[in-house]
Design an enzyme around this catalytic site. Structure first.
Site, short mmCIF file in Angstrom:
data_model
loop_
_atom_site.label_atom_id
_atom_site.label_comp_id
_atom_site.label_asym_id
_atom_site.label_seq_id
_atom_site.Cartn_x
_atom_site.Cartn_y
_atom_site.Cartn_z
N LYS A 81 0.87 -1.19 0.00
CA LYS A 81 0.00 0.00 0.00
C LYS A 81 0.89 1.23 0.00
O LYS A 81 1.96 1.24 0.62
CB LYS A 81 -0.87 0.01 1.26
CG LYS A 81 -2.18 0.72 1.05
CD LYS A 81 -3.20 -0.21 0.41
CE LYS A 81 -4.53 0.46 0.20
NZ LYS A 81 -5.55 -0.41 -0.36
N GLY A 187 -25.68 2.06 0.92
CA GLY A 187 -24.80 2.71 -0.06
C GLY A 187 -25.11 2.27 -1.47
O GLY A 187 -25.01 1.08 -1.80
N GLY A 189 -23.49 3.31 -4.27
CA GLY A 189 -22.38 3.84 -5.07
C GLY A 189 -22.01 2.88 -6.19
O GLY A 189 -22.83 2.09 -6.66
N HIS A 190 -20.74 2.93 -6.59
CA HIS A 190 -20.29 2.11 -7.72
C HIS A 190 -20.61 0.62 -7.53
O HIS A 190 -21.06 -0.05 -8.44
CB HIS A 190 -18.78 2.27 -7.92
CG HIS A 190 -18.41 3.61 -8.46
ND1 HIS A 190 -18.09 4.67 -7.66
CD2 HIS A 190 -18.34 4.06 -9.73
CE1 HIS A 190 -17.83 5.73 -8.40
NE2 HIS A 190 -17.99 5.39 -9.66
N VAL A 191 -20.34 0.13 -6.32
CA VAL A 191 -20.56 -1.30 -6.07
C VAL A 191 -21.99 -1.56 -5.62
O VAL A 191 -22.70 -2.42 -6.16
CB VAL A 191 -19.56 -1.83 -5.00
CG1 VAL A 191 -19.78 -3.31 -4.76
CG2 VAL A 191 -18.12 -1.57 -5.42
P1 NAI Z 1 -18.66 4.80 -3.69
O1 NAI Z 1 -17.98 5.98 -3.08
O2 NAI Z 1 -18.91 4.78 -5.15
O3 NAI Z 1 -20.05 4.51 -2.96
C1 NAI Z 1 -20.28 4.69 -1.60
C2 NAI Z 1 -21.73 5.12 -1.48
O4 NAI Z 1 -22.07 5.12 -0.10
C3 NAI Z 1 -21.99 6.52 -2.02
O5 NAI Z 1 -23.08 6.50 -2.90
C4 NAI Z 1 -22.30 7.35 -0.75
O6 NAI Z 1 -23.20 8.39 -1.01
C5 NAI Z 1 -22.89 6.26 0.12
N1 NAI Z 1 -22.87 6.56 1.56
C6 NAI Z 1 -22.01 7.34 2.26
N2 NAI Z 1 -22.36 7.37 3.56
C7 NAI Z 1 -23.46 6.59 3.67
C8 NAI Z 1 -24.30 6.22 4.76
N3 NAI Z 1 -24.07 6.65 6.00
N4 NAI Z 1 -25.35 5.40 4.53
C9 NAI Z 1 -25.61 4.96 3.28
N5 NAI Z 1 -24.84 5.29 2.21
C10 NAI Z 1 -23.78 6.08 2.41
O7 NAI Z 1 -17.75 3.54 -3.25
P2 NAI Z 1 -17.71 2.11 -3.92
O8 NAI Z 1 -16.63 2.06 -4.91
O9 NAI Z 1 -19.10 1.71 -4.29
O10 NAI Z 1 -17.24 1.23 -2.67
C11 NAI Z 1 -18.12 0.93 -1.62
C12 NAI Z 1 -17.36 0.24 -0.50
O11 NAI Z 1 -16.75 -0.95 -0.99
C13 NAI Z 1 -16.22 1.09 0.08
O12 NAI Z 1 -16.11 0.82 1.46
C14 NAI Z 1 -15.00 0.57 -0.63
O13 NAI Z 1 -13.82 0.74 0.14
C15 NAI Z 1 -15.33 -0.90 -0.78
N6 NAI Z 1 -14.65 -1.55 -1.89
C16 NAI Z 1 -14.85 -1.09 -3.16
C17 NAI Z 1 -14.21 -1.69 -4.23
C18 NAI Z 1 -14.43 -1.23 -5.64
O14 NAI Z 1 -14.07 -1.96 -6.57
N7 NAI Z 1 -15.01 -0.06 -5.86
C19 NAI Z 1 -13.30 -2.84 -4.02
C20 NAI Z 1 -13.23 -3.30 -2.64
C21 NAI Z 1 -13.87 -2.64 -1.63
#
Ligand code: NAI
Length: 381
Positions: A81, A187, A189-191
């Site tokens: 990292k 959440g 988001g992307h995932v």
């Molecule tokens: P992202 O930033 O695209 O999505 C996160 C979402 O959570 C956002 O839409 C945000 O508005 C929402 N959010 C924030 N606070 C919140 C709350 N209190 N209650 C409900 N929703 C809330 O992130 P992404 O890429 O979708 O990743 C999600 C999680 O998965 C993160 O913890 C990340 O570290 C983990 N992760 C992601 C990977 C990836 O390929 N993108 C790979 C491995 C882990």
């Protein structure tokens, strides 16, 4: 520092510093936990840190986590990292990112491929494109793409493993249907969005929450039930799917959970190790985050190998390999659930032990090629 490195079995910690435009001091740390299974792969965080020590701790803890994740995902990488410490007096918008990531790319290049960098908190694809001009040891420049799709696929495989284990006890004999089951997705988001959308397509009842109103409207339009963000964790459901933040399950809310399974993508979902024991005593099946969210790492690892012509030749072959390894998340999780049950231990203990066995190069049981690709736990790569 050396004591801490020793206690974490950390292989090396590299420090870099430079003076940038306007006499700003930039510092970067690259922690390499273990290269036993291959060069260390892990993202680069770019943040302000209150103390230097916090940055070292972050880099080392995350590098160790990546070693465990890679070992259980059965990809030929170790854990590493990077952390870039932004000067405290400079606001994020005033950072000369072209200079910064060009310099950081040069730092990565100096390690001769021992460490492969990627995106993480505070870095974006555009930054990795700048890094890629200095070094080929980068796994998330724009020519590779967004790993979220693979992460979501892996989480779906993990959810299936958890449902099959809980309701049927036999791997894959005939998968427990997700139709009519209740899922609470934290959440979108992307995932999280991809998972919630797929679950809806499969006929599940999806309850979701996100502070972003636009995402909530889109979810509602697809038939999801939207609830306020501070109510999502207490929803009565079969599966709670945390896809937002770390540390969401803690001492204050663990007793209020009304789910049967926790299986989501967020990193470090449990505030501390003791929570895993509390979940076990409440008969809540927890899918360890670093196993279930490994799809993104699998994607980055195989694309990187393909890009550097290590093993595979065509995008189709790489894509097939990615899917096979992602399917392996099911097998690995099922095995971890079984071992935890038969030995009456909490799931994190079992998962950590397996990761350490793989890092030590121990092999157990069957190791034919097919199982190797699928990432079965008994085939330590
Ligand atoms: P992202 O930033 O695209 O999505 C996160 C979402 O959570 C956002 O839409 C945000 O508005 C929402 N959010 C924030 N606070 C919140 C709350 N209190 N209650 C409900 N929703 C809330 O992130 P992404 O890429 O979708 O990743 C999600 C999680 O998965 C993160 O913890 C990340 O570290 C983990 N992760 C992601 C990977 C990836 O390929 N993108 C790979 C491995 C882990």
């Amino acid at each position: 520092m050396f004591k801490r490195m020793q206690s974490m079995s950390m292989q090396a910690v590299h420090c870099f510093q430079t003076v940038g435009p306007n006499q700003q001091n930039y510092r970067a740390i690259i922690a390499i936990h273990n290269t036993q299974l291959g060069p260390a792969l892990g993202g680069c965080r770019c943040l302000h840190y209150a103390h230097e020590q916090l940055a070292f701790d972050d880099a080392m803890r995350l590098a160790q986590g990546m070693s465990y994740k890679a070992a259980l995902a059965n990809v030929p990488h170790g854990g590493g990292k990077a952390v870039i410490i932004l000067p405290s007096q400079v606001a994020l918008k005033d950072i000369d990112r072209q200079f910064l990531f060009s310099w950081f790319g040069h730092c990565v290049e100096q390690l001769n491929g021992q460490y492969i960098t990627a995106m993480d908190v505070g870095t974006q694809v555009e930054d990795m494109d700048v890094v890629a001009k200095q070094t080929c040891h980068v796994a998330s420049a724009s020519n590779i793409g967004d790993p979220a799709h693979s992460t979501a696929l892996g989480v779906m495989a993990g959810i299936q493993a958890a449902l099959d284990f809980r309701f049927q006890k036999q791997p894959h004999s005939s998968n427990v249907s997700m139709k009519w089951k209740r899922f609470a997705v934290q959440g979108l988001g992307h995932v999280g969005w991809r998972i919630a959308e797929r679950l809806t397509e499969l006929g599940a009842h999806v309850i979701a929450a996100d502070p972003d109103e636009e995402k909530c409207h889109q979810g509602q339009a697809l038939g999801m039930q939207i609830v306020p963000v501070d109510e999502i964790l207490q929803q009565e459901c079969d599966v709670l799917v945390p896809c937002a933040l770390g540390g969401v399950i803690h001492d204050e809310n663990v007793a209020q959970l009304k789910c049967s399974i926790i299986a989501g993508s967020a990193n470090n979902q449990l505030a501390h190790d003791g929570i895993a024991r509390q979940l076990k005593s409440r008969n809540i099946l927890y899918a360890p985050d670093y196993i279930i969210n490994a799809g993104g790492l699998i994607f980055a690892s195989l694309c990187y190998q393909g890009q550097n012509n290590d093993f595979y030749t065509t995008p189709e072959v790489i894509d097939k390999k990615i899917r096979q390894k992602i399917e392996g998340i099911y097998t690995t999780l099922f095995e971890v659930f079984q071992q935890a049950k038969s030995s009456d231990r909490d799931i994190n203990d079992v998962a950590n032990e397996l990761a350490l066995q793989r890092l030590a190069g121990k092999r157990q049981g069957n190791n034919d090629d097919e199982n190797k690709d699928k990432g079965a736990v008994y085939d330590a790569a």
